[in-house]
Design an enzyme around this catalytic site. Sequence first.
Site, short mmCIF file in Angstrom:
data_model
loop_
_atom_site.label_atom_id
_atom_site.label_comp_id
_atom_site.label_asym_id
_atom_site.label_seq_id
_atom_site.Cartn_x
_atom_site.Cartn_y
_atom_site.Cartn_z
N TYR A 17 42.46 29.02 48.33
CA TYR A 17 42.61 30.45 47.26
C TYR A 17 44.08 30.80 47.29
CZ TYR A 17 37.67 30.09 46.68
OH TYR A 17 36.02 30.22 47.23
N HIS A 75 34.45 37.97 51.22
CA HIS A 75 34.90 36.06 50.14
C HIS A 75 36.27 36.36 49.99
CE1 HIS A 75 34.10 32.81 47.89
NE2 HIS A 75 33.54 32.19 48.70
N PRO A 76 36.95 35.57 49.59
CA PRO A 76 38.40 35.50 48.83
C PRO A 76 38.63 35.23 47.63
CG PRO A 76 38.26 33.23 49.89
CD PRO A 76 37.44 34.33 50.02
N CYS A 77 37.20 35.23 46.75
CA CYS A 77 37.17 34.74 44.94
C CYS A 77 38.04 35.14 44.70
CB CYS A 77 35.47 34.05 45.15
SG CYS A 77 34.72 35.43 45.04
N ARG A 78 37.85 36.80 44.31
CA ARG A 78 38.56 37.53 43.08
C ARG A 78 39.98 38.18 43.88
NH1 ARG A 78 35.91 41.55 40.65
NH2 ARG A 78 36.85 41.27 39.62
#
Length: 174
Positions: free
Chosen positions: A74, A129-132
């Site tokens: 990411y 979680h790093p998604c955003r």
Amino acid sequence: MSDAETHKTLTWPEFLKEAKQFLDKSHELNDNWELVEKDDQEPNSFLRYSQKIKCKVSNDLINIEYHIVYSVSYQVPMLYFQAHRSDGSLLDVEATWSLFMPDASRSDLYEMLTQMEHPVLFRPFMALHPCRTSEILAQFGRKSENILITFISLYGPYVKLNLSNSYGLDCSKI
């Protein structure tokens, strides 16, 4: 809006530079953050911090070790942590959710706070979680003096990691 305006990512050298600046600030404030450097390979360094908190439900003393790690996938910082009871036993996923996010729904928890393999230590850790993350960091507004301070300030409170307001002060301007 361009992609650069809607997302904020870091390269590994930028992450390392920011981590060392953060560490300097931590030492200046007599805080106990440390930089763990496994070797000089990407991404084998991370920031580590430990604290003890009292669990309101069971009255247990919980030792939490936090790691700020670079996510190669990411290209953002990621917050990993482990929580242990005073007897040394690791809190399982359910106990961790109950301690840190008791009011969140289970479906939200699976998206936000999950167990993942630590990218440097190769052991299971809890992680936000790093998604955003890149999107959230880009929305912060004016350019951050240190993106890791911004990241920890935004994400840390979800897992009882609160930086002193002194991290936001520029001592050279006082």
